[in-house]
Write a protein that holds these residues in place. Structure first.
Motif, PDB file in Angstrom:
ATOM      1  N   GLY A  14       0.780  -1.244   0.000  1.00  0.00           N
ATOM      2  CA  GLY A  14       0.000   0.000   0.000  1.00  0.00           C
ATOM      3  C   GLY A  14       0.807   1.287   0.000  1.00  0.00           C
ATOM      4  O   GLY A  14       0.301   2.318   0.438  1.00  0.00           O
ATOM      5  N   SER A  20       2.224   8.215   1.917  1.00  0.00           N
ATOM      6  CA  SER A  20       1.476   7.031   2.354  1.00  0.00           C
ATOM      7  C   SER A  20       1.859   6.607   3.765  1.00  0.00           C
ATOM      8  O   SER A  20       3.039   6.647   4.136  1.00  0.00           O
ATOM      9  N   ILE A  21       0.870   6.154   4.519  1.00  0.00           N
ATOM     10  CA  ILE A  21       1.154   5.607   5.850  1.00  0.00           C
ATOM     11  C   ILE A  21       2.083   4.401   5.705  1.00  0.00           C
ATOM     12  O   ILE A  21       2.997   4.202   6.509  1.00  0.00           O
ATOM     13  N   ALA A  41      -0.680  -2.049  -6.407  1.00  0.00           N
ATOM     14  CA  ALA A  41      -1.876  -2.573  -7.071  1.00  0.00           C
ATOM     15  C   ALA A  41      -1.683  -2.835  -8.561  1.00  0.00           C
ATOM     16  O   ALA A  41      -2.247  -3.775  -9.111  1.00  0.00           O
ATOM     17  N   ASP A  67      -2.769  -6.960  -6.995  1.00  0.00           N
ATOM     18  CA  ASP A  67      -4.096  -6.365  -6.856  1.00  0.00           C
ATOM     19  C   ASP A  67      -4.891  -7.278  -5.927  1.00  0.00           C
ATOM     20  O   ASP A  67      -5.190  -8.428  -6.278  1.00  0.00           O
ATOM     21  N   VAL A  68      -5.241  -6.772  -4.755  1.00  0.00           N
ATOM     22  CA  VAL A  68      -5.847  -7.634  -3.726  1.00  0.00           C
ATOM     23  C   VAL A  68      -7.294  -8.033  -4.024  1.00  0.00           C
ATOM     24  O   VAL A  68      -7.889  -8.779  -3.252  1.00  0.00           O
ATOM     25  N   LYS A 165     -14.462  -0.684   7.825  1.00  0.00           N
ATOM     26  CA  LYS A 165     -13.447  -0.716   8.893  1.00  0.00           C
ATOM     27  C   LYS A 165     -13.965  -1.520  10.093  1.00  0.00           C
ATOM     28  O   LYS A 165     -13.180  -2.215  10.755  1.00  0.00           O
ATOM     29  N   ILE A 194      -4.472  11.771   8.613  1.00  0.00           N
ATOM     30  CA  ILE A 194      -3.175  12.172   8.039  1.00  0.00           C
ATOM     31  C   ILE A 194      -3.420  12.502   6.569  1.00  0.00           C
ATOM     32  O   ILE A 194      -4.097  11.735   5.864  1.00  0.00           O
ATOM     33  N   THR A 196      -3.001  12.166   3.092  1.00  0.00           N
ATOM     34  CA  THR A 196      -2.391  11.230   2.128  1.00  0.00           C
ATOM     35  C   THR A 196      -3.167  11.333   0.813  1.00  0.00           C
ATOM     36  O   THR A 196      -4.163  12.050   0.740  1.00  0.00           O
ATOM     37  N   SER A 198      -5.146   9.157  -0.495  1.00  0.00           N
ATOM     38  CA  SER A 198      -6.521   8.708  -0.247  1.00  0.00           C
ATOM     39  C   SER A 198      -7.367   9.805   0.384  1.00  0.00           C
ATOM     40  O   SER A 198      -8.550   9.948   0.078  1.00  0.00           O
TER      41      SER A 198
HETATM   42  P1  NDP Z   1      -2.663   5.960   0.347  1.00  0.00           P
HETATM   43  O1  NDP Z   1      -3.528   6.527  -0.715  1.00  0.00           O
HETATM   44  O2  NDP Z   1      -1.271   6.418   0.418  1.00  0.00           O
HETATM   45  O3  NDP Z   1      -2.700   4.367   0.297  1.00  0.00           O
HETATM   46  C1  NDP Z   1      -3.819   3.612  -0.079  1.00  0.00           C
HETATM   47  C2  NDP Z   1      -3.294   2.402  -0.766  1.00  0.00           C
HETATM   48  O4  NDP Z   1      -4.343   1.456  -1.066  1.00  0.00           O
HETATM   49  C3  NDP Z   1      -2.642   2.738  -2.093  1.00  0.00           C
HETATM   50  O5  NDP Z   1      -1.270   2.431  -2.028  1.00  0.00           O
HETATM   51  C4  NDP Z   1      -3.355   1.830  -3.077  1.00  0.00           C
HETATM   52  O6  NDP Z   1      -2.455   1.197  -3.966  1.00  0.00           O
HETATM   53  C5  NDP Z   1      -3.921   0.752  -2.182  1.00  0.00           C
HETATM   54  N1  NDP Z   1      -4.956  -0.006  -2.885  1.00  0.00           N
HETATM   55  C6  NDP Z   1      -6.195   0.416  -3.262  1.00  0.00           C
HETATM   56  N2  NDP Z   1      -6.827  -0.542  -3.957  1.00  0.00           N
HETATM   57  C7  NDP Z   1      -5.966  -1.607  -4.036  1.00  0.00           C
HETATM   58  C8  NDP Z   1      -6.030  -2.890  -4.623  1.00  0.00           C
HETATM   59  N3  NDP Z   1      -7.122  -3.313  -5.289  1.00  0.00           N
HETATM   60  N4  NDP Z   1      -4.960  -3.723  -4.500  1.00  0.00           N
HETATM   61  C9  NDP Z   1      -3.858  -3.332  -3.841  1.00  0.00           C
HETATM   62  N5  NDP Z   1      -3.731  -2.116  -3.256  1.00  0.00           N
HETATM   63  C10 NDP Z   1      -4.772  -1.258  -3.351  1.00  0.00           C
HETATM   64  O7  NDP Z   1      -3.460   6.296   1.704  1.00  0.00           O
HETATM   65  P2  NDP Z   1      -3.211   6.011   3.250  1.00  0.00           P
HETATM   66  O8  NDP Z   1      -1.785   5.818   3.524  1.00  0.00           O
HETATM   67  O9  NDP Z   1      -3.951   7.079   3.934  1.00  0.00           O
HETATM   68  O10 NDP Z   1      -4.013   4.643   3.470  1.00  0.00           O
HETATM   69  C11 NDP Z   1      -3.454   3.462   4.026  1.00  0.00           C
HETATM   70  C12 NDP Z   1      -4.430   2.850   5.019  1.00  0.00           C
HETATM   71  O11 NDP Z   1      -4.537   3.710   6.149  1.00  0.00           O
HETATM   72  C13 NDP Z   1      -5.849   2.637   4.506  1.00  0.00           C
HETATM   73  O12 NDP Z   1      -6.335   1.409   4.996  1.00  0.00           O
HETATM   74  C14 NDP Z   1      -6.609   3.785   5.165  1.00  0.00           C
HETATM   75  O13 NDP Z   1      -7.981   3.499   5.301  1.00  0.00           O
HETATM   76  C15 NDP Z   1      -5.903   3.830   6.495  1.00  0.00           C
HETATM   77  N6  NDP Z   1      -6.114   5.038   7.295  1.00  0.00           N
HETATM   78  C16 NDP Z   1      -5.790   6.270   6.788  1.00  0.00           C
HETATM   79  C17 NDP Z   1      -5.971   7.408   7.536  1.00  0.00           C
HETATM   80  C18 NDP Z   1      -5.634   8.754   6.995  1.00  0.00           C
HETATM   81  O14 NDP Z   1      -6.050   9.764   7.594  1.00  0.00           O
HETATM   82  N7  NDP Z   1      -4.904   8.882   5.919  1.00  0.00           N
HETATM   83  C19 NDP Z   1      -6.535   7.346   8.911  1.00  0.00           C
HETATM   84  C20 NDP Z   1      -6.796   5.986   9.351  1.00  0.00           C
HETATM   85  C21 NDP Z   1      -6.609   4.897   8.567  1.00  0.00           C
HETATM   86  P3  NDP Z   1      -2.043   1.844  -5.379  1.00  0.00           P
HETATM   87  O15 NDP Z   1      -1.506   3.188  -5.060  1.00  0.00           O
HETATM   88  O16 NDP Z   1      -0.994   0.886  -5.856  1.00  0.00           O
HETATM   89  O17 NDP Z   1      -3.310   1.874  -6.163  1.00  0.00           O
END
Ligand code: NDP
Ligand code: N5H
Length: 257
Positions: A14, A20-21, A41, A67-68, A165, A194, A196, A198
């Motif tokens: 991820g 990214s976290i 992904a 891709d999960v 979640k 945070i 990011t 997303s």
């Molecule tokens: P990012 O956007 O940096 O990371 C999200 C990741 O999810 C991406 O790397 C993306 O991969 C991956 N992803 C999405 N779909 C698929 C798939 N089908 N197969 C494989 N990978 C996939 O955001 P964050 O770092 O914020 O998110 C990481 C986690 O932290 C998530 O679970 C989020 O819910 C959680 N979280 C985030 C918070 C925040 O405030 N940011 C707070 C609490 C929890 P790719 O880029 O390769 O598509």
């Protein structure tokens, strides 16, 4: 006890970019001496992830597309990892997705499609990945996933992702129960907001961050590094008695009523 991760290998799933976290987790594990394996992904993310990882001094990382949403892809990825490195010691699952239209307005309007998609990528993927990874953790190991407060209580706009979640949190606990006998611990980090990729484009994210700065016990938001260090704790022997747990890394916000 030695808490260095020298000689240990961890899969980080991820990383999208430097915000990214998952990247915060990768840096903490790298600092502790771990060898890292990255999954993304699609091929589109191969170069950006490789460029980022090249900044980690002395890191002999491996990279796989995964891709999960596809069990075949998940199985093939871990089969290949087994062939390439043999044993792994843990995994960070930092993956979630929901359709943009399901992250605004009312939860009651969530479509069946949107509901299933969010649960497929954000919750079921932990089952699929854990099943494929467990046989590689022949020396025991740790699995960490990322969750958010919106799974415990209603948070405006989080909507279908909150329900996903909640499912992820329960999934983590059932997996902890199954995998404990193999010496594999499964835990979650509930991170505070945070900025990011997303989180980008999410309406009034600034207001949400400001609310944390005003109300959270620590009066500030948290960083990727702080989440990363808690993941290091959960993936190292420091936490050897901990499984099925959710640790809030959120400046204490979740204790407020
Ligand atoms: P990012 O956007 O940096 O990371 C999200 C990741 O999810 C991406 O790397 C993306 O991969 C991956 N992803 C999405 N779909 C698929 C798939 N089908 N197969 C494989 N990978 C996939 O955001 P964050 O770092 O914020 O998110 C990481 C986690 O932290 C998530 O679970 C989020 O819910 C959680 N979280 C985030 C918070 C925040 O405030 N940011 C707070 C609490 C929890 P790719 O880029 O390769 O598509
Ligand atoms: C209460 C909030 C704010 C409102 C809700 C935000 C939910 C975010 C989570 C999901 C994962 C975001 C998401 O799926 C965005 C996608 O629709 C569009 N983005 C993408 O496709 C990018 C390019 C890729 C990299 O993103 C993914 N995910 O693949 C919650 C916030 C206070 C905290 C927060 C932001 C939580 C969280 O779970 O991320």
């Amino acid at each position: 006890m030695n808490f260095s991760l020298e000689g240990r290998t961890y899969v980080v799933m991820g990383v999208a970019n430097k915000r990214s976290i998952a990247w915060g987790i990768a840096r903490s594990l790298h600092e502790a001496g771990a060898r890292l394996i990255f999954t993304y992904a699609s091929e589109r993310f191969e170069k950006p992830v490789k460029d980022l990882v090249s900044t980690l001094e002395g890191q002999d990382a491996l990279f796989y597309e995964c891709d999960v949403t596809s069990d075949e892809a998940v199985t093939a990825t871990f089969d290949q990892i087994k062939q390439d490195v043999g044993t792994i010691h843990g995994l960070a699952h930092c993956i979630a997705f929901a359709k943009k239209e399901d992250l605004q307005g009312e939860f009651v309007d969530t479509s069946r499609d949107g509901y299933l998609l969010a649960h497929n990528i954000s919750a079921y993927s932990l089952v699929s990945v854990s099943r494929a990874a467990q046989p590689l953790m022949s020396e025991g190991g740790g699995i960490v996933t990322l969750t958010y407060l919106g799974g415990e209580r209603v948070v405006q706009n989080y909507n279908v992702m909150g329900v996903a979640k909640a499912s992820l949190d329960a999934t983590m606990k059932y997996l902890a129960n199954d995998l404990g006998k193999h010496g594999v611990r499964v835990n979650a980090i509930s991170a505070g907001p945070i900025r990011t990729l997303s989180a980008k484009g999410v309406g009034d994210f600034n207001t949400i961050l400001k609310q944390i700065e005003e109300k959270a016990p620590l009066r500030r938001t948290v960083t990727q590094e702080e989440v990363g260090d808690t993941a290091y704790y959960l993936l190292s022997d420091l936490s050897r008695g901990v499984t099925g747990e959710i640790i809030h890394v959120d400046s204490g916000y979740s204790i407020l009523g």
